[in-house]
Design a protein around this motif. Structure first.
Motif, mmCIF file in Angstrom:
data_model
loop_
_atom_site.group_PDB
_atom_site.id
_atom_site.type_symbol
_atom_site.label_atom_id
_atom_site.label_comp_id
_atom_site.label_asym_id
_atom_site.label_seq_id
_atom_site.Cartn_x
_atom_site.Cartn_y
_atom_site.Cartn_z
ATOM 1 N N VAL A 69 51.469 53.016 42.250
ATOM 2 C CA VAL A 69 51.584 51.593 41.898
ATOM 3 C C VAL A 69 51.036 50.718 43.016
ATOM 4 N N SER A 70 51.259 51.128 44.253
ATOM 5 C CA SER A 70 50.834 50.294 45.387
ATOM 6 C C SER A 70 49.317 50.102 45.410
ATOM 7 N N THR A 71 48.554 51.127 45.057
ATOM 8 C CA THR A 71 47.087 50.973 45.065
ATOM 9 C C THR A 71 46.621 50.066 43.938
ATOM 10 N N VAL A 72 47.347 50.079 42.829
ATOM 11 C CA VAL A 72 46.991 49.183 41.726
ATOM 12 C C VAL A 72 47.247 47.740 42.127
ATOM 13 N N VAL A 73 48.408 47.495 42.769
ATOM 14 C CA VAL A 73 48.746 46.139 43.199
ATOM 15 C C VAL A 73 47.768 45.655 44.259
ATOM 16 N N ASP A 74 47.395 46.561 45.173
ATOM 17 C CA ASP A 74 46.439 46.190 46.225
ATOM 18 C C ASP A 74 44.994 46.162 45.725
ATOM 19 N N GLU A 75 44.803 46.561 44.462
ATOM 20 C CA GLU A 75 43.463 46.615 43.844
ATOM 21 C C GLU A 75 42.523 47.535 44.617
ATOM 22 N N THR A 76 43.057 48.680 45.019
ATOM 23 C CA THR A 76 42.250 49.705 45.699
ATOM 24 C C THR A 76 42.308 51.031 44.944
ATOM 25 N N THR A 77 42.692 51.007 43.679
ATOM 26 C CA THR A 77 42.842 52.240 42.917
ATOM 27 C C THR A 77 41.494 52.887 42.600
ATOM 28 N N ALA A 104 34.579 49.868 25.312
ATOM 29 C CA ALA A 104 35.843 49.278 24.869
ATOM 30 C C ALA A 104 36.961 50.321 24.853
ATOM 31 N N LEU A 105 36.605 51.556 24.481
ATOM 32 C CA LEU A 105 37.604 52.623 24.464
ATOM 33 C C LEU A 105 38.118 52.914 25.877
ATOM 34 N N VAL A 106 37.214 52.971 26.838
ATOM 35 C CA VAL A 106 37.611 53.228 28.224
ATOM 36 C C VAL A 106 38.476 52.080 28.759
ATOM 37 N N ILE A 107 38.068 50.839 28.458
ATOM 38 C CA ILE A 107 38.841 49.676 28.926
ATOM 39 C C ILE A 107 40.236 49.665 28.317
ATOM 40 N N ALA A 108 40.303 49.969 27.011
ATOM 41 C CA ALA A 108 41.618 49.994 26.345
ATOM 42 C C ALA A 108 42.520 51.064 26.949
ATOM 43 N N ALA A 109 41.943 52.232 27.236
ATOM 44 C CA ALA A 109 42.744 53.306 27.841
ATOM 45 C C ALA A 109 43.223 52.906 29.234
ATOM 46 N N TYR A 110 42.372 52.212 29.993
ATOM 47 C CA TYR A 110 42.786 51.756 31.327
ATOM 48 C C TYR A 110 43.937 50.760 31.212
ATOM 49 N N MET A 111 43.827 49.834 30.273
ATOM 50 C CA MET A 111 44.876 48.824 30.104
ATOM 51 C C MET A 111 46.195 49.470 29.692
ATOM 52 N N ILE A 112 46.140 50.493 28.843
ATOM 53 C CA ILE A 112 47.361 51.150 28.383
ATOM 54 C C ILE A 112 47.995 51.984 29.495
ATOM 55 N N GLY A 113 47.149 52.669 30.265
ATOM 56 C CA GLY A 113 47.677 53.607 31.232
ATOM 57 C C GLY A 113 47.960 53.049 32.609
ATOM 58 N N VAL A 114 47.460 51.854 32.967
ATOM 59 C CA VAL A 114 47.643 51.339 34.318
ATOM 60 C C VAL A 114 49.146 51.102 34.578
ATOM 61 N N PRO A 115 49.672 51.600 35.698
ATOM 62 C CA PRO A 115 51.129 51.533 35.937
ATOM 63 C C PRO A 115 51.634 50.181 36.425
ATOM 64 N N SER A 119 44.499 42.342 38.043
ATOM 65 C CA SER A 119 43.434 41.458 37.557
ATOM 66 C C SER A 119 42.097 42.190 37.445
ATOM 67 N N GLN A 120 42.087 43.455 37.844
ATOM 68 C CA GLN A 120 40.826 44.190 37.828
ATOM 69 C C GLN A 120 40.313 44.480 36.423
ATOM 70 N N ILE A 121 41.195 44.304 35.440
ATOM 71 C CA ILE A 121 40.754 44.544 34.063
ATOM 72 C C ILE A 121 39.595 43.624 33.703
#
Length: 357
Positions: A69-77, A104-115, A119-121
């Protein structure tokens, strides 16, 4: 994908299942190696792109087990790097009608799976839109460039056909003057006796010239012609007056290859070959000759070979039209070349060449 795997190994492991991560990274490394090998050997095709997008989509859905989660928040994932790569590849290799749904499929999967929220979406949406627009512009420009090149080639072929037609007209006038009209003049003046063997031979040659030019000139945008078939007809017509062997490179038994060239080129090659064989019959002191035809890439090459008395090409009088006009100039007007190699008592080789483009 390799860069994403390396970033994952250096990532913060807090809340991450190292077992799941090791399995996922192993699969991605193996896939990256396979993807590269197939792309190098066969190119990047739609099946390869679809499989790549499916793999990346699966990894994006597994982010809670693979990304802290920390890398997602820091936007370094590293997951954003992997998703971006899949989007780039799909847009570069496929047209928008197929590439955008995969993105679109890859973006949707990222949005669903991101913990965690990030704002990187927005970056993924911008990447998909910008790359798609750029590729559309590039493909549009490429189609226009292809159309311009195709039109230039058509103009070149039209010019080549027109030049060949003018050359045939000049040759027709020369042959009519030097052979047909000369024969008629001899008959009318009584310079030779009726039934003379010499008159019969001259008359036969005059009839062949009339038959040669009786057919209409080829159209500027004429179809492709199998020059082997035309040469077979020529050789058949030369018999039994001459024995001509026709050999085509790669021809084995009944598996006769088709060697297609534009109609003006086929006509120039056949007519120049006919003139070369006539020269053999008239001047070489032999009734045997061989014709060898071969193709290498976009080039066509033909050899007319005899083992007759030969001659010195430099000593051929300028008034003689057979070699200069009927062979060399005819091939030049069709965009090709012709060379004559001969030595006294060493035979003669006439080589015709034509290269597409």
């Amino acid at each position: 994908m390799a860069a994403a795997c390396l970033a994952a190994l250096l990532d913060d492991a807090t809340g991450v299942s190292r077992g799941w991560q090791a399995a996922a990274l192993g699969v991605m490394v193996a896939w990256a190696a396979f993807f590269t090998a197939v792309a190098v050997r066969r190119g990047i095709g739609p099946p390869l792109i679809v499989c790549d997008a499916a793999l990346v989509t699966s990894v994006m859905l597994l982010q809670p087990r693979l990304v802290s989660v920390s890398t997602v928040v820091d936007e370094t994932t590293w997951a954003i790097m992997l998703a971006s790569t899949a989007i780039y590849v799909s847009q570069l290799a496929l047209r928008p009608v197929a590439g955008l749904p995969l993105a679109a499929l890859v973006i949707a999967a990222y949005m669903i799976g991101v913990p965690a929220e990030t704002s990187q979406i927005r970056i993924l949406f911008v990447q998909a839109a910008v790359v798609s627009a750029m590729m559309w512009l590039l493909r549009r420009g490429g189609r226009r460039a292809d159309a311009i090149v195709a039109e230039r080639d058509r103009e070149r072929h039209r010019a080549m056909a027109e030049a060949a037609r003018r050359a045939d007209e000049r040759q027709y006038r020369v042959q009519m003057h030097d052979s047909v009209l000369a024969t008629l003049t001899m008959v009318a003046s009584g310079a030779v006796r009726a039934g003379s063997p010499g008159l019969r031979e001259v008359a036969r040659q005059a009839l062949e010239i009339l038959e040669t030019y009786a057919s209409p000139p080829p159209l500027a945008d004429g179809p492709l012609i199998d020059v082997v078939e035309r040469l077979e007809l020529l050789v058949a017509r030369m018999r039994p007056a001459m024995s001509v062997d026709l050999a085509v490179a790669g021809w084995r038994g009944s598996d006769r290859p088709a060697l297609e060239v534009p109609e003006p080129v086929a006509r120039a090659i056949v007519d120049a070959t006919r003139e070369a064989l006539r020269n053999v019959a008239a001047h070489a002191g032999t009734r045997r000759a061989s014709v060898r035809l071969e193709r290498s890439g976009d080039s066509v090459r033909l050899h007319v070979v005899d083992h007759g008395r030969g001659f010195d090409p430099a000593r051929v009088p300028a008034a003689r039209h057979g070699i200069r006009h009927s062979i060399v100039e005819r091939m030049a007007m069709a965009g090709g070349t012709a060379t004559v190699q001969s030595r006294p008592r060493k035979g003669t080789v006439v080589t015709l060449r034509w290269t597409c483009g």
